[in-house]
Design a protein around this motif. Structure first.
Motif, mmCIF file in Angstrom:
data_model
loop_
_atom_site.group_PDB
_atom_site.id
_atom_site.type_symbol
_atom_site.label_atom_id
_atom_site.label_comp_id
_atom_site.label_asym_id
_atom_site.label_seq_id
_atom_site.Cartn_x
_atom_site.Cartn_y
_atom_site.Cartn_z
ATOM 1 N N ALA A 93 9.070 1.020 -12.181
ATOM 2 C CA ALA A 93 9.318 1.313 -10.772
ATOM 3 C C ALA A 93 10.410 2.361 -10.611
ATOM 4 N N ALA A 94 11.458 2.279 -11.445
ATOM 5 C CA ALA A 94 12.555 3.238 -11.342
ATOM 6 C C ALA A 94 12.114 4.642 -11.745
ATOM 7 N N GLU A 95 11.234 4.737 -12.732
ATOM 8 C CA GLU A 95 10.782 6.041 -13.214
ATOM 9 C C GLU A 95 9.694 6.651 -12.344
ATOM 10 N N HIS A 96 8.728 5.822 -11.959
ATOM 11 C CA HIS A 96 7.511 6.350 -11.341
ATOM 12 C C HIS A 96 7.227 5.799 -9.946
ATOM 13 N N GLY A 97 7.978 4.806 -9.509
ATOM 14 C CA GLY A 97 7.678 4.187 -8.229
ATOM 15 C C GLY A 97 6.526 3.204 -8.333
ATOM 16 N N VAL A 98 6.074 2.699 -7.198
ATOM 17 C CA VAL A 98 4.967 1.751 -7.143
ATOM 18 C C VAL A 98 3.984 2.208 -6.070
ATOM 19 N N HIS A 99 2.784 1.638 -6.111
ATOM 20 C CA HIS A 99 1.775 1.934 -5.107
ATOM 21 C C HIS A 99 1.981 1.025 -3.896
ATOM 22 N N GLY A 100 2.139 1.605 -2.724
ATOM 23 C CA GLY A 100 2.171 0.819 -1.510
ATOM 24 C C GLY A 100 3.526 0.243 -1.187
ATOM 25 N N SER A 101 3.561 -0.530 -0.110
ATOM 26 C CA SER A 101 4.784 -1.195 0.340
ATOM 27 C C SER A 101 4.412 -2.564 0.882
ATOM 28 N N GLY A 102 5.433 -3.360 1.175
ATOM 29 C CA GLY A 102 5.204 -4.734 1.608
ATOM 30 C C GLY A 102 5.287 -5.687 0.441
ATOM 31 N N ALA A 103 4.750 -6.888 0.614
ATOM 32 C CA ALA A 103 4.693 -7.876 -0.467
ATOM 33 C C ALA A 103 3.483 -7.558 -1.331
ATOM 34 N N LEU A 104 3.721 -7.176 -2.578
ATOM 35 C CA LEU A 104 2.672 -6.714 -3.472
ATOM 36 C C LEU A 104 2.524 -7.645 -4.665
ATOM 37 N N ASP A 105 1.369 -7.611 -5.287
ATOM 38 C CA ASP A 105 1.192 -8.258 -6.575
ATOM 39 C C ASP A 105 1.240 -7.192 -7.660
ATOM 40 N N ALA A 106 1.234 -7.616 -8.906
ATOM 41 C CA ALA A 106 1.432 -6.679 -10.012
ATOM 42 C C ALA A 106 0.294 -5.674 -10.132
ATOM 43 N N VAL A 107 -0.945 -6.094 -9.863
ATOM 44 C CA VAL A 107 -2.075 -5.167 -9.947
ATOM 45 C C VAL A 107 -2.002 -4.139 -8.834
ATOM 46 N N ALA A 108 -1.709 -4.581 -7.617
ATOM 47 C CA ALA A 108 -1.614 -3.653 -6.493
ATOM 48 C C ALA A 108 -0.488 -2.648 -6.705
ATOM 49 N N ALA A 109 0.632 -3.102 -7.272
ATOM 50 C CA ALA A 109 1.808 -2.236 -7.419
ATOM 51 C C ALA A 109 1.644 -1.187 -8.505
ATOM 52 N N PHE A 110 0.979 -1.556 -9.612
ATOM 53 C CA PHE A 110 0.949 -0.660 -10.771
ATOM 54 C C PHE A 110 -0.447 -0.225 -11.206
#
Length: 389
Positions: free
Chosen positions: A354-371
């Motif tokens: 997350a620090a290097e590349h960020g994550v997908h989306g915002s809000g309460a996310l799960d690991a698949v949605a985020a990465f």
């Protein structure tokens, strides 16, 4: 696909006395680093070249750990003080917290991260807290641009990953997913930390949830029981609330049922299942009284699990996908080291990513949605979570 949030310039590699250190514009803050899980997480971050800020309330213990890990920055703060946490993180920074029980202590940290537009990861396994992150703080995070990744450890990333892989293999027609969590190879001695046992005791009487008939439903822990084939033996598990009930219906919107089974109780699973009948009565006990009882029950338990109890342990995660007739469409089996190693490595991988590349989306996310599923699969493999042969 959602836009990539918190996208920062690529990290640079610096050489410091022969060691490779990652210089990132996003700050990584670890709350609870002087505890058992927090210290292992900080160690895992440093091993990946990340130099996190260690935050907590005891400056002496923080300083000792920071020195042992190579002279890290420290910050004295109270995890229960929202303003104290907010002073440490800004937009796009990464906050990792391992301080529980989360149902009692976790709200200020997740609230501060949501307000700040930060990326938040925690080690909770407590279903009521997971639900509150999704339902209460998720909308706040969507408005601020924050990303909330609760239960980003052994609880419950491996089951989400196994379920997502099984759904991909199943193709169309998935109606139900069953997930099982099990351990084998435990040695003699206490395999759980005091914090883990304290959390389990604290939520035993609280109403949990399940994904039934295409919606989230409230129900007690242990409402259902079934067996899974684990390492060649049938092993029972009882239902619990987890992350999968939020994550898997996002992946497959047609799912009618998502059940997560915890198989840590062995022969006692039947008693846990039977206890679900009186759970509605116990849920009337005030939460403060429940917390007091949990404190008494775990007071004399050692703070750390016994190393020899975990030395030969293996974790097993099973996902089974069924169609509307009950026909098995796909099964995924994952295996991994013991739970605390999984949690530390997953938190470290997620924070660095997350620090290097960020994550997908915002809000309460799960690991698949985020990465994304493929990147998560690779990250889980770094933590030793791989498909069984």
């Amino acid at each position: 696909m959602a836009l990539l949030r918190f996208n920062r310039s690529k990290a640079t590699l610096l050489r410091d006395g022969g060691a490779t250190v990652i210089a990132m514009s996003a700050r990584v803050v670890v709350f609870g680093a002087t505890g058992y899980t927090g210290a292992r997480t900080a160690e895992a971050l440093v091993s990946r070249g990340v130099r996190p800020v260690l935050a907590g309330r005891d400056p002496g213990r923080l300083a000792a750990l920071a020195q042992r890990l190579g002279g890290l920055e420290t910050a004295v703060a109270q995890v229960t003080d929202r303003a104290s946490v907010a002073a440490l993180v800004g937009r796009g920074d990464v906050l990792v917290t391992t301080v529980g029980p989360f149902t009692e202590l976790g709200a200020p940290a997740v609230a501060a991260a949501a307000d700040a537009g930060a990326v938040y990861l925690d080690s909770t396994g407590e279903p009521p807290f997971i639900r509150s992150v999704h339902e209460r703080w998720g909308p706040v995070a969507e408005r601020s641009g924050a990303a909330l990744l609760t239960a980003f450890g052994n609880d419950y990333v491996p089951g989400v990953l196994a379920g997502a892989l099984a759904l991909r293999a199943a193709g169309e027609g998935a109606d139900r997913v069953d997930i099982g969590y099990f351990m084998t190879g435990l040695g003699k001695g206490q395999p759980f930390s005091r914090g883990t046992l304290r959390s389990l005791a604290g939520i035993a009487t609280q109403p949990l949830y399940a994904w039934r008939d295409g919606a989230l439903r409230t129900e007690p822990a242990g409402a259902r029981m079934r067996t899974f084939d684990v390492a060649g033996r049938p092993r029972p598990g009882v239902t619990i609330g987890a992350s999968e009930q939020f994550a898997l219906p996002r992946i497959a919107p047609g799912l009618r049922t998502v059940d997560v089974y915890l198989g840590w109780f062995g022969r006692a699973s039947a008693a846990v299942h039977a206890g679900a009948r009186i759970a509605p009565l116990l849920s009337r006990v005030p939460p403060r009284a429940t917390a007091t009882v949990a404190d008494v029950l775990t007071r004399r338990v050692p703070s750390d699990p016994a190393a020899h109890a975990l030395a030969g342990a293996r974790s097993h995660f099973i996902a089974e996908v069924f169609d509307v007739t009950g026909t098995l469409l796909a099964r995924t089996r994952l295996t991994a080291p013991e739970p605390y190693a999984i949690t530390a490595d997953l938190l470290a991988w997620g924070a660095r990513r997350a620090a290097e590349h960020g994550v997908h989306g915002s809000g309460a996310l799960d690991a698949v949605a985020a990465f994304g599923l493929d990147d998560l699969t690779a990250g889980a493999a770094e933590a030793g979570i791989v498909e069984e042969n």
